[in-house]
Design a protein around this motif. Sequence first.
Motif, PDB file in Angstrom:
ATOM      1  N   LEU A 103       0.821  -1.216   0.000  1.00  0.00           N
ATOM      2  CA  LEU A 103       0.000   0.000   0.000  1.00  0.00           C
ATOM      3  C   LEU A 103       0.852   1.262   0.000  1.00  0.00           C
ATOM      4  N   GLU A 104       2.148   1.118   0.224  1.00  0.00           N
ATOM      5  CA  GLU A 104       3.046   2.262   0.120  1.00  0.00           C
ATOM      6  C   GLU A 104       3.326   2.624  -1.340  1.00  0.00           C
ATOM      7  N   ILE A 105       3.027   1.693  -2.244  1.00  0.00           N
ATOM      8  CA  ILE A 105       3.158   1.970  -3.679  1.00  0.00           C
ATOM      9  C   ILE A 105       1.912   2.729  -4.132  1.00  0.00           C
ATOM     10  N   LYS A 106       2.106   3.816  -4.831  1.00  0.00           N
ATOM     11  CA  LYS A 106       1.017   4.724  -5.194  1.00  0.00           C
ATOM     12  C   LYS A 106      -0.177   4.011  -5.820  1.00  0.00           C
ATOM     13  N   SER A 107       0.060   3.155  -6.791  1.00  0.00           N
ATOM     14  CA  SER A 107      -1.042   2.527  -7.516  1.00  0.00           C
ATOM     15  C   SER A 107      -1.863   1.600  -6.636  1.00  0.00           C
ATOM     16  N   PHE A 108      -1.242   0.982  -5.629  1.00  0.00           N
ATOM     17  CA  PHE A 108      -1.963   0.039  -4.774  1.00  0.00           C
ATOM     18  C   PHE A 108      -2.978   0.745  -3.876  1.00  0.00           C
ATOM     19  N   LYS A 143      -7.884  -9.874  -0.358  1.00  0.00           N
ATOM     20  CA  LYS A 143      -6.512 -10.296  -0.646  1.00  0.00           C
ATOM     21  C   LYS A 143      -5.493  -9.648   0.283  1.00  0.00           C
ATOM     22  N   LEU A 144      -5.810  -8.504   0.899  1.00  0.00           N
ATOM     23  CA  LEU A 144      -4.877  -7.810   1.786  1.00  0.00           C
ATOM     24  C   LEU A 144      -4.676  -8.567   3.092  1.00  0.00           C
ATOM     25  N   ASP A 145      -3.482  -8.443   3.672  1.00  0.00           N
ATOM     26  CA  ASP A 145      -3.280  -8.995   5.006  1.00  0.00           C
ATOM     27  C   ASP A 145      -3.985  -8.101   6.025  1.00  0.00           C
ATOM     28  N   LEU A 146      -3.989  -8.497   7.296  1.00  0.00           N
ATOM     29  CA  LEU A 146      -4.789  -7.798   8.304  1.00  0.00           C
ATOM     30  C   LEU A 146      -4.363  -6.339   8.470  1.00  0.00           C
ATOM     31  N   GLN A 147      -3.060  -6.100   8.533  1.00  0.00           N
ATOM     32  CA  GLN A 147      -2.609  -4.718   8.663  1.00  0.00           C
ATOM     33  C   GLN A 147      -2.963  -3.910   7.423  1.00  0.00           C
ATOM     34  N   GLY A 148      -2.903  -4.541   6.257  1.00  0.00           N
ATOM     35  CA  GLY A 148      -3.296  -3.869   5.020  1.00  0.00           C
ATOM     36  C   GLY A 148      -4.773  -3.504   5.031  1.00  0.00           C
TER      37      GLY A 148
END
Length: 567
Positions: free
Chosen positions: A356-361, A394-399
């Motif tokens: 999520l630190e990547i702009k597109s994500f 699809k994201l992990d819990l912190q995501g």
Amino acid sequence: MAVEELQSIIKRCQILEEHDFKEEDFGLFQLAGQRCIEDGHVDQLLQIVQDEKNKTVIKSMGWNLVGPIVRCLLRNGEEDERKDCFLVFDLLVKLCNPKELLLGLLELIEEPSGKQISQTILLLLQPLQTVIQKLPNKVYSVGLALSTLWSQLSLLPVPCSKEQIQTDDYGLCQCCKALTEFMRPFVEEATDNKENKENEKLKDELLKFCCKCLKCPLLTAQFLEQSEEGGDDPFWIFAYEIIEFLSQIGHPVPQIILNHGRKKRTWGCLELEEEEDRQLADSVASLTYLVFVQGIGVDQLPMVLSPLHLLQLNMEHIEVLLQSLPSASVKGVHLSELLENSLLRLEDNSLLHRYLEIKSFLAVPQGLVKVMTLCPIETLRKKGLALLQLYIDKLDLQGKHTLFRCLLNTSNHSGVEGFVIQNIKNQIDASFKKTSNKWFRGPQLIALLDLVLSLPEGAETDLLQNSDRIMASLNLLRYLVIKDNENENQDKSIDVECTDRSASTCKSVCSVTVGGEEIPAMPPEMQLKVLHSALFTFDLIESVLARVEELIEIRTKSTSEENVGIK
């Protein structure tokens, strides 16, 4: 009369050298020839053009007759006249000055509009190819021709259903097929194993055109259900040919897709300007869709690429597609298919929060929110919702925790906020069944609840406009009060304040409006219906609120009694 006049002009010019022809002679020749065609004397014009004695005059002046001959062919006259017109046209292409012919043919391609665009292009592509092959400087000629052709083709509506593709009313599908045949000899010439500047420049012109075609029509084309070979789908075949051409001129699929992330891009000898770079982003997004969804050229990619790496490659292109919505429905279908295809390769909860630190994500889920709330097409709005849920899964819990906070802060839409809060409730419920989940229990959960259990504008919040969020928040609060076992609660600092949404406060400081505005002029029955709907929503809110207050009161009373017993 027109025939005699034309013969007279030619006879006068026969005794002159080519460089002695006057501008007046060219004008008279064109007028007389045009009258011959308009008066139905094409058969006699054919005899004049076929006469060997007139060869020099026809070579210099004959290109002036191409326009009238082409217009006659487009009128679909009698069969004999059309046959003679074709013979005259072929002779003019064979005999006339190729440079003048090139400019004349391109002017004819630029003239028409509507359905005549494809009719003209289909008629002139073969002669145009023949003329260009006669010219010594093919790079300029090919570039000019391809640019003109694409400018006209981009004006044609792209079929967006099976029926429209089959009927092909505007002839775009036929033009796509003809274009690949037009390009083929120039691609072969550019790749004839001779390393020279002219070949490299020709490759660059072909590259520009291929990229334009990837954007239009292929970025918005509807592809049919079919076999791996592509069947009879004209757009699938056109896409396949364009990707093959790219590979032949030195830009295979892996090179384009895997190297696209560089900030400064050079293609061949081309240094791309900002606008060209933006258009290239659309083209590569289209190529990515063709490769990963339609399967064209996918066999060229390395088999070692992981699903996560493929997703990272595609997210930038998905973001590009999202930026053009909600204007194009077919482009939205391409977007959804590409994103779904990329996400389904992943296991649930496997997409690490650091992505999520990547702009597109982060931009893609925010873009999906815009599709859900702004797109005028209902099927795409529903698809956007399903894709956002798939992305969350699809994201992990912190995501998930990070994305929920982001969407609650940026969506500015009650329905979306209600959807996010429902997801938070689901994650909290799952956390009761797992011992390792720290992101939806304890301090991390409290930080999230601070966002959830607050009114956007405090006591001035429009309850009707924010009803989805409010109902979801109250349902979550009710769930927490019922589910949370206070005897096992290790954090006694939780203090849920409900007074700012309490019924007494709402009654004293809030007024009933619809979207912050007075109800517009409408029949009394309609006004009554709107008010009843609003009142029903308020009743639901108040009902859930009453239940929450009742549960809190029971819990508070129980805790007090326990404390007294302890003393």
